[in-house]
Structures are given as C-alpha cells and as structure tokens.
Design a protein around this motif. Structure first.
Motif, PDB file in Angstrom:
ATOM      1  N   VAL A 115     -12.222  -3.879  -4.449  1.00 12.91           N
ATOM      2  CA  VAL A 115     -12.573  -2.516  -4.864  1.00 12.91           C
ATOM      3  C   VAL A 115     -13.287  -1.795  -3.725  1.00 12.91           C
ATOM      4  CG1 VAL A 115     -13.998  -1.137  -6.430  1.00 12.91           C
ATOM      5  CG2 VAL A 115     -12.661  -3.049  -7.314  1.00 12.91           C
ATOM      6  N   PHE A 116     -14.237  -2.481  -3.077  1.00 11.32           N
ATOM      7  CA  PHE A 116     -14.973  -1.862  -1.972  1.00 11.32           C
ATOM      8  C   PHE A 116     -14.010  -1.477  -0.850  1.00 11.32           C
ATOM      9  CE2 PHE A 116     -17.392  -1.666   1.907  1.00 11.32           C
ATOM     10  CZ  PHE A 116     -18.599  -1.089   1.538  1.00 11.32           C
ATOM     11  N   ALA A 117     -13.127  -2.411  -0.448  1.00  7.68           N
ATOM     12  CA  ALA A 117     -12.191  -2.134   0.646  1.00  7.68           C
ATOM     13  C   ALA A 117     -11.241  -1.003   0.282  1.00  7.68           C
ATOM     14  CB  ALA A 117     -11.409  -3.400   0.991  1.00  7.68           C
ATOM     15  N   ARG A 124     -11.764   7.275   3.744  1.00  8.76           N
ATOM     16  CA  ARG A 124     -11.437   7.554   5.139  1.00  8.76           C
ATOM     17  C   ARG A 124     -10.045   8.170   5.275  1.00  8.76           C
ATOM     18  NH1 ARG A 124     -13.224   8.641   8.598  1.00  8.76           N
ATOM     19  NH2 ARG A 124     -12.588   7.263  10.293  1.00  8.76           N
ATOM     20  N   ALA A 125      -9.083   7.711   4.484  1.00 12.37           N
ATOM     21  CA  ALA A 125      -7.727   8.246   4.587  1.00 12.37           C
ATOM     22  C   ALA A 125      -7.677   9.710   4.164  1.00 12.37           C
ATOM     23  CB  ALA A 125      -6.769   7.411   3.726  1.00 12.37           C
ATOM     24  N   SER A 149      -5.547   7.577  12.674  1.00  9.74           N
ATOM     25  CA  SER A 149      -5.256   7.419  11.241  1.00  9.74           C
ATOM     26  C   SER A 149      -4.976   5.974  10.858  1.00  9.74           C
ATOM     27  CB  SER A 149      -4.063   8.299  10.852  1.00  9.74           C
ATOM     28  OG  SER A 149      -2.903   7.908  11.571  1.00  9.74           O
ATOM     29  N   GLY A 150      -4.673   5.128  11.847  1.00  6.40           N
ATOM     30  CA  GLY A 150      -4.437   3.722  11.521  1.00  6.40           C
ATOM     31  C   GLY A 150      -5.701   2.901  11.371  1.00  6.40           C
ATOM     32  N   LEU A 151      -6.837   3.456  11.784  1.00  7.78           N
ATOM     33  CA  LEU A 151      -8.076   2.686  11.752  1.00  7.78           C
ATOM     34  C   LEU A 151      -8.510   2.294  10.341  1.00  7.78           C
ATOM     35  CD1 LEU A 151     -10.206   4.453  14.517  1.00  7.78           C
ATOM     36  CD2 LEU A 151      -8.784   2.410  14.688  1.00  7.78           C
ATOM     37  N   PRO A 152      -8.471   3.216   9.352  1.00 15.81           N
ATOM     38  CA  PRO A 152      -8.898   2.797   8.010  1.00 15.81           C
ATOM     39  C   PRO A 152      -8.067   1.650   7.443  1.00 15.81           C
ATOM     40  CG  PRO A 152      -8.765   5.189   8.143  1.00 15.81           C
ATOM     41  CD  PRO A 152      -8.148   4.648   9.398  1.00 15.81           C
ATOM     42  N   VAL A 153      -6.780   1.618   7.795  1.00 17.09           N
ATOM     43  CA  VAL A 153      -5.924   0.529   7.305  1.00 17.09           C
ATOM     44  C   VAL A 153      -6.401  -0.806   7.859  1.00 17.09           C
ATOM     45  CG1 VAL A 153      -3.573  -0.365   7.233  1.00 17.09           C
ATOM     46  CG2 VAL A 153      -3.967   2.111   7.150  1.00 17.09           C
ATOM     47  N   VAL A 154      -6.645  -0.840   9.173  1.00 17.11           N
ATOM     48  CA  VAL A 154      -7.084  -2.089   9.802  1.00 17.11           C
ATOM     49  C   VAL A 154      -8.484  -2.468   9.319  1.00 17.11           C
ATOM     50  CG1 VAL A 154      -7.504  -3.246  11.994  1.00 17.11           C
ATOM     51  CG2 VAL A 154      -5.671  -1.559  11.815  1.00 17.11           C
TER      52      VAL A 154
END
Length: 434
Positions: A115-117, A124-125, A149-154
């Motif tokens: 949930v946190f992630a 962020r997205a 924009s790829g940073l929140p995914v990683v």
C-alpha cells in the motif's frame, strides 16, 4: 503554451504569484503525516526505527516538493488541477495511514508495504504527469521529463522489494539491514536523479512562492513540536497542572520560539531576496534546489526530532508517580532531542553559507555546547535537561540578534519596503476594480 492546454483551464504560474489556499489545504495531510512519524517512533524507540523515520521523512519530503513545484509552475487552484490535487492528497493520506506497516506487513487488512509503495507511486506519477503537460512545448525539457518519469516506477519497485526480498533470504538482523538498504536506494535514486534531470523539475517561476512554501513547512514542523509537547491522552483527561508542568510548557515554547527566530528573523528573508536576485533561470534553479529542496529537509527533520524528544514530556511531568522533575531521558532520547536542535542549527549555518557565503559562528558554538552538555543531560531529570537546552537556545538568539547589526537592519528593511509596496499596489488595484 498551445491553445489546447487552455481547454483544461490550467493557467501557468507568474513571477509574482504566492501560495494559494488550496496549497495550504494540501499541506494539512503532511501535518498528519509528520504526527504519524513522531507517534510511531516514540512508541518504538530504537536506532533502527530512527533510521526508518529518516527514510520515511525523506520520501515524504520528496512528495511534498512535487506539490511545491506544481504550485510554482502552474496555478494549482485553476482548471482541472484542484481535482488532480484532491486525488493526489487522498493518495498521500493513505500513504501516511500505511506508514505503521510500511516496513513490515501486519496481520489483518491490506499489505502495508505494498500500500505504501503503491500510494507513493500514485503521488509521484500524478505530479510528474502535470510536469509533462507543462513541458510539452519544449523538446529538451520533454526529453528530460521522459527520463524523470521512470523514477517513481523504480523507486516503488525498490520499496516493494524491501518488503518481499529480505524475509525470503534471512530472518535475523541481516533482513533489517537489507530492507534499509533497499529504502535508501529508492531515496538516493529520487534525489540523485532529480539533481541530474533537474532542468525538467526545478524551474522556479515565482521566487516568492517558492520561498513562502518552504517557510510554511518549517512553520508546520514547529507547530508539530508544540502539538507533541501538549498533546497527551493522560494530560487531557485530568492530570494536575503543577509547577514542573508549567516550567516544562514555558521552556518548550521558548525553545520553539527560539528556533522560529533563528530561521524567520533574518535567514528566511535573506534567502528569499537572494532567490529574487538570481535572474538567470539556471542559477535560480540551482539555488532553489540547494537552499530549499535539499537544505530545508534537514531543517524540518531537526524540528521533528526535537518534537520526538519532547513528546509526552508534560504528561510525565504531571504524573504524580513520576519524579518531581522527570526521570532521566537517557542517551537515546538526549541524542534525539539535542541532536534534533543541533541538526536544525547546523542546517541554518549551511543555508547561510550556500546563499550568502557567510559562516555563522554562534550556531556552531551552540551546537558544540550542546554536544558537551549532552552526557550530563542524559543523567539528570528530563525537565532539567530541557531547561539546559532552553538556556542555550535563548543565549544563541540573544548573541545572534545583537551581533547582526547592519546586515539584519538592511535585510529586514528591504523586506518591509517590499511588503509595503505590494500592499499599496494591491490597495490601488482594489480601489479601481472592486
């Protein structure tokens, strides 16, 4: 910006824009988040939980920085942006709610780390989606934004890995260490890559708005320290108002006021004026990033650590079963209490150095005095330790204010002249149009 963008009712920010009421509404969720961090840490005090507190604060600050950047680039209360903001605030609130299980899933309910992630990714997205819309007319900024924009995914993937991988490898202290490493990697990625790709992020349209938003967060953190001092279920339900309680309350407020003075009396004004003077966009962006986004994080963290150290102090002082001036806090809580104030003061020194190239010796001396007093403070009553801290803070304020002289007068007079001119212009406009 193209005409198609205006169909959404979105308006770009302006050099003279200030903080909107909607942005203040956004900040309310961070008040709760800070309260949640201090509550969790005070109930489970340990060096590991203190590290977890720092990591959570780092990610919370990065989320809030996105809100500040959005409000600077576009008018947050126009068009569809309030709706985007409400959705993002809801995700931020869920992020704060999930913090008790952010590192270890608890039985019953949803999986806390997931949930946190997930909430972190949504916050962020959504912020970066708006930044992408703003940058769409500039190919160079758009390319940097695509990487950003790829940073929140990683980062979210690293947070999920922190919850799932270590327990499958080992169940001793190594699992905790691995978990902290994953979290630190997520935090480092966001900050380090944000620095490299900052051209798509730190575009400060309004220096006044940027300075005001960060100053308000310092104020919110100071308010958290007052809440931490006075809020306690036992105290609310009727423990007596004794002289130790009065002394602790007055001393706590005095320290909070001293911390306010150390930041707001001159430094906040001086840094904002320097940001206004930085006409070159790249220089202004670097100054905003270093002095505000980065150096204000330890400033706020220091205040929150101070809040951690004084939490429930009035409750213990009022409890008739406690010693008259409180039991000794011990090394851990003195480190939190004195260390928090020390971190705050050293961060102010760093801010002065980055912006005005001035080394402020009184705060450095005050931190050295606190380091010398800390072993003694850990062994005496809690309220006596608080009084020692209060004396150092008051002495610092007196020495700094008396030693400022000409620089303080010049900075404050310039700020007053700007405020007076802005008020006169606003009055003139109202007289003509209202």
């Amino acid at each position: 910006m193209g005409s198609g963008g205006w169909s959404l009712g979105v308006r770009p920010g302006a050099p003279g824009s200030r903080t909107t009421r909607l942005e203040l509404f956004y900040d309310l969720v961070f008040v709760y988040a800070f309260l949640n961090v201090t509550t969790l840490t005070v109930y489970y005090p340990s060096p590991v939980n203190l590290c977890r507190c720092l990591l959570v604060l780092g990610l919370l600050w990065w989320c809030w920085t996105g809100f500040a950047g959005l409000g600077n680039a576009v008018r947050a209360d126009q068009g569809v942006l309030p709706l985007v903001g409400f959705v993002t605030v809801a995700a931020t609130f869920l992020l704060a709610l999930s913090m008790p299980g952010a590192f270890t899933d608890r039985p019953g309910g949803l999986n806390g780390p997931l949930v946190f992630a997930s909430c972190y990714f949504l916050v962020r997205a959504s912020q970066l989606a708006v930044f992408g819309w703003v940058a769409r007319g500039d190919p160079a900024r758009l390319r940097r934004w695509a990487l950003l924009s790829g940073l929140p995914v990683v980062a979210a993937a690293l947070l999920v890995a922190a919850a799932l991988v270590p327990p499958r490898i080992t169940h001793d202290g190594t699992a905790t260490t691995l978990q902290l490493v994953f979290w630190a990697a997520a935090l480092t990625l966001e900050y380090a890559a944000g620095t490299r790709l900052g051209g798509a992020y730190w575009v400060v349209v309004s220096a006044g708005h940027w300075a005001e938003r960060h100053a308000l967060m310092v104020l919110i953190a100071l308010g958290e320290s007052i809440i931490a001092l006075g809020l306690g279920s036992k105290f609310v339900t009727g423990l007596p108002l004794t002289w130790p309680v009065v002394v602790a309350a007055v001393t706590g407020i005095t320290i909070a006021a001293s911390l306010w003075w150390a930041y707001f009396d001159v430094l906040a004004l001086a840094v904002e004026q320097a940001l206004h003077r930085a006409r070159d966009p790249a220089s202004r962006a670097r100054l905003a990033r270093d002095a505000y986004t980065y150096l204000h994080l330890p400033i706020v963290t220091g205040v929150i650590f101070f809040a951690l150290g004084i939490k429930d102090l009035l409750v213990e002082a009022a409890d008739p079963t406690s010693p008259a001036w409180g039991a000794p806090l011990g090394a851990f809580w003195i480190l939190v209490l004195y260390g928090g104030v020390g971190l705050y003061l050293l961060s102010l020194v760093a801010c002065w150095g980055r912006v005005l190239r001035v080394l402020r010796w009184p705060p450095v001396v005050a931190v050295a005095v606190l380091a010398v007093l800390a072993p003694l403070a850990a062994r005496i009553g809690a309220l006596h330790a608080l009084l020692l801290l209060g004396l150092v803070c008051v002495a610092l304020v007196v020495v700094e204010t008396r030693g400022e002289g000409r620089r303080r007068h010049r900075i404050r007079q310039l700020a007053l002249a700007e405020q007076t001119e802005a008020e006169a212009e606003a009055s003139r406009w109202r007289a003509e149009h209202l």
